[in-house]
Write a protein that holds these residues in place. Structure first.
Motif, mmCIF file in Angstrom:
data_model
loop_
_atom_site.group_PDB
_atom_site.id
_atom_site.type_symbol
_atom_site.label_atom_id
_atom_site.label_comp_id
_atom_site.label_asym_id
_atom_site.label_seq_id
_atom_site.Cartn_x
_atom_site.Cartn_y
_atom_site.Cartn_z
ATOM 1 N N PRO A 18 0.849 -1.163 0.104
ATOM 2 C CA PRO A 18 0.138 0.053 -0.124
ATOM 3 C C PRO A 18 0.776 1.483 0.008
ATOM 4 O O PRO A 18 0.286 2.435 -0.360
ATOM 5 C CB PRO A 18 -0.822 0.098 1.256
ATOM 6 C CG PRO A 18 0.023 -0.855 2.088
ATOM 7 C CD PRO A 18 0.688 -1.793 1.054
ATOM 8 N N THR A 19 1.948 1.138 0.384
ATOM 9 C CA THR A 19 2.762 2.515 0.570
ATOM 10 C C THR A 19 3.664 2.676 -0.622
ATOM 11 O O THR A 19 4.574 3.641 -0.914
ATOM 12 C CB THR A 19 3.555 2.388 1.737
ATOM 13 O OG1 THR A 19 4.481 1.342 1.791
ATOM 14 C CG2 THR A 19 2.755 2.583 3.184
ATOM 15 N N ALA A 20 3.796 1.631 -1.583
ATOM 16 C CA ALA A 20 4.748 1.711 -2.694
ATOM 17 C C ALA A 20 4.327 2.993 -3.606
ATOM 18 O O ALA A 20 3.197 3.056 -3.985
ATOM 19 C CB ALA A 20 4.577 0.359 -3.526
ATOM 20 N N GLY A 27 -0.621 1.100 -5.086
ATOM 21 C CA GLY A 27 -0.484 -0.197 -4.698
ATOM 22 C C GLY A 27 -1.699 -1.015 -3.774
ATOM 23 O O GLY A 27 -1.727 -2.096 -3.925
ATOM 24 N N ALA A 28 -2.385 -0.249 -3.074
ATOM 25 C CA ALA A 28 -3.482 -0.599 -2.485
ATOM 26 C C ALA A 28 -4.552 -1.085 -3.173
ATOM 27 O O ALA A 28 -5.321 -2.219 -3.108
ATOM 28 C CB ALA A 28 -3.957 0.260 -1.256
ATOM 29 N N LYS A 29 -4.823 -0.360 -4.253
ATOM 30 C CA LYS A 29 -5.835 -0.750 -5.272
ATOM 31 C C LYS A 29 -5.383 -2.072 -6.222
ATOM 32 O O LYS A 29 -6.106 -2.936 -6.350
ATOM 33 C CB LYS A 29 -6.314 0.217 -6.223
ATOM 34 C CG LYS A 29 -7.289 -0.148 -7.378
ATOM 35 C CD LYS A 29 -7.600 1.086 -8.227
ATOM 36 C CE LYS A 29 -8.774 0.767 -9.253
ATOM 37 N NZ LYS A 29 -8.451 -0.180 -10.207
ATOM 38 N N ARG A 39 3.202 -5.580 6.622
ATOM 39 C CA ARG A 39 4.746 -5.362 6.771
ATOM 40 C C ARG A 39 4.852 -4.063 6.083
ATOM 41 O O ARG A 39 5.831 -3.465 6.715
ATOM 42 C CB ARG A 39 5.473 -6.501 6.910
ATOM 43 C CG ARG A 39 5.676 -6.723 5.249
ATOM 44 C CD ARG A 39 6.273 -8.068 4.944
ATOM 45 N NE ARG A 39 5.164 -9.109 4.909
ATOM 46 C CZ ARG A 39 5.605 -10.281 4.712
ATOM 47 N NH1 ARG A 39 6.815 -10.768 4.914
ATOM 48 N NH2 ARG A 39 4.765 -11.369 4.601
ATOM 49 N N GLU A 40 4.400 -3.805 5.014
ATOM 50 C CA GLU A 40 4.893 -2.493 4.105
ATOM 51 C C GLU A 40 4.144 -1.290 4.657
ATOM 52 O O GLU A 40 4.228 -0.362 4.103
ATOM 53 C CB GLU A 40 4.638 -2.801 2.637
ATOM 54 C CG GLU A 40 5.250 -4.148 2.195
ATOM 55 C CD GLU A 40 6.748 -3.969 2.345
ATOM 56 O OE1 GLU A 40 7.412 -2.517 2.187
ATOM 57 O OE2 GLU A 40 7.463 -5.036 2.063
ATOM 58 N N HIS A 41 3.143 -1.419 5.723
ATOM 59 C CA HIS A 41 2.274 -0.307 6.082
ATOM 60 C C HIS A 41 3.287 0.655 7.024
ATOM 61 O O HIS A 41 3.911 0.131 7.653
ATOM 62 C CB HIS A 41 0.880 -0.800 6.599
ATOM 63 C CG HIS A 41 0.021 0.059 5.988
ATOM 64 N ND1 HIS A 41 -0.270 1.378 6.088
ATOM 65 C CD2 HIS A 41 -1.233 -0.238 5.253
ATOM 66 C CE1 HIS A 41 -1.417 1.872 5.338
ATOM 67 N NE2 HIS A 41 -1.901 0.908 4.801
ATOM 68 N N ILE A 42 2.828 1.837 6.997
ATOM 69 C CA ILE A 42 3.448 2.796 7.785
ATOM 70 C C ILE A 42 3.215 2.197 9.431
ATOM 71 O O ILE A 42 2.224 1.699 9.615
ATOM 72 C CB ILE A 42 2.719 4.185 7.618
ATOM 73 C CG1 ILE A 42 1.272 4.320 7.937
ATOM 74 C CG2 ILE A 42 3.209 4.928 6.331
ATOM 75 C CD1 ILE A 42 0.979 5.713 8.296
ATOM 76 N N PRO A 43 4.279 2.670 10.268
ATOM 77 C CA PRO A 43 4.053 2.126 11.508
ATOM 78 C C PRO A 43 2.975 2.339 12.239
ATOM 79 O O PRO A 43 2.469 1.456 13.003
ATOM 80 C CB PRO A 43 5.210 2.719 12.204
ATOM 81 C CG PRO A 43 6.146 3.211 10.926
ATOM 82 C CD PRO A 43 5.463 3.234 10.021
#
Ligand code: NDP
Length: 315
Positions: free
Chosen positions: A93-95, A186-188, A231-235
């Protein structure tokens, strides 16, 4: 005899919990089809899976060559195939920029859908050849691709459009990296890939259930907010998502519980109906759920199937 089940992405989260739940029954040989052999071995040990209940085989869904090699290696093992579970996935999602598989497909749709499409098409022959009383092909779906739900209406929504991006190969060279031809998101891309997973299950059902007797099913196991998927999402998201799901949406489900649900779809004698998308209610009883209009559109399913078979080199 024991049943033989192949689970993709069994090195963490839902796949691992399912491998463990099935292994513990003593009735299944579990083949963990994973891209990282060492990680899978450590994960199986850490989960307390007993030696002899599982076997790890290499599969990287980001490479069609690896998928073909896996099929070859699995056949060499001499094991019949009774159930295939397409579970592995990435969520990016954050790419900001797209990344690509070995064959040049945008990563999320490349792994989650196209890699699994080739794997399932190849292994259909093996499922047909099995003499096990109930053979099944299970593809893990998701609520997020279903725009008839609250979660499925959080933007960006899944939408395959006219599939011009998919038809052009999702490589960003001739066309877009997104199925609908739009800007990379990325999320879509993840949600679109899950719609493809659910469409693929139904298309398999229409084409092969009557002829083969194989059960084709999909499921939404609940929101397993603690898995590596995020794991790729913001903290901050990773910190707040589990309690949000637990206390606000109440859709939270533990990895153990979700693993038991998927294990049920693999082995429960009462869940043999084909073409079904399973979900669970608050008391953890399974029920046949409704898919969104797009995720149950037979014309879209046929087009995804036909374009995908060209992209993975089946026709
Ligand atoms: P995890 O990230 O914990 O597990 C994903 C698995 O897929 C990992 O084992 C990962 O391997 C594997 N994988 C990723 N890329 C590849 C690849 N190229 N080749 C082979 N394996 C690969 O996530 P979850 O357990 O949450 O996700 C499992 C399934 O559940 C997915 O289909 C997801 O869409 C679905 N789902 C999850 C929900 C949730 O709330 N978590 C809700 C609804 C559905 P590695 O360990 O090497 O990274």
């Amino acid at each position: 005899r024991k049943g033989n089940v192949v689970i993709t992405g069994a090195s963490s989260g839902l796949g691992l919990a399912t491998a463990k739940a099935l292994g513990e029954t003593g009735k299944w040989n579990v083949v963990m089809a994973c891209r990282d052999f060492l990680k899978a071995e450590r994960a199986a040990k850490a989960a307390g899976m007993s030696e002899g209940s599982y076997k790890i085989m290499h599969l990287d869904l980001a490479s069609l060559e690896s998928v073909r090699q896996f099929v070859g290696n699995f056949r060499l093992s001499g094991m019949p195939l009774d159930v295939l579970v397409c579970n592995a996935a990435v969520y990016l999602p954050t790419a900001r920029e797209p990344t690509y598989t070995a064959d040049g497909f945008e990563m999320s749709v490349g792994i989650n859908h196209l890699g699994h499409f080739l794997l399932a098409r190849e292994l259909l022959e093996d499922l047909k050849a099995s003499d096990y009383p109930s053979t099944r092909l299970i593809i893990v779906g998701s609520i997020t691709g279903n725009t008839n739900t609250l979660a499925g209406n959080v933007p960006p929504k899944a939408n395959l459009g006219d599939m011009r991006g998919l038809a052009a190969g999702l490589n960003g060279v001739k066309g877009s990296t997104m199925i609908d031809g739009g800007e990379f998101d990325g999320a879509k891309a993840y949600k679109d890939s899950k719609v493809c997973n659910m469409l693929m299950m139904q298309e398999f059902h229409r084409r092969y259930h009557e002829e083969t007797g194989i059960t084709f099913a999909s499921l939404y196991p609940g929101c397993i907010a603690t898995t590596g998927l995020f794991r790729e999402h913001i903290p901050l998201f990773r910190l707040l998502f589990p309690p949000f799901q637990k206390y606000i949406t109440k859709g939270f489900v533990s990895e153990d519980e979700a693993g038991k649900r998927l294990a049920q779809v693999v082995s429960d004698p009462s869940l043999t109906k084909s073409g079904v998308y399973w979900s669970w209610n608050k008391n953890s009883a399974s029920f046949e759920n409704q898919l969104s209009e797009e995720a149950s559109d037979p014309e879209k399913a046929r087009r995804v199937w036909e374009i995908s078979e060209k992209l993975v080199g089946l026709v």
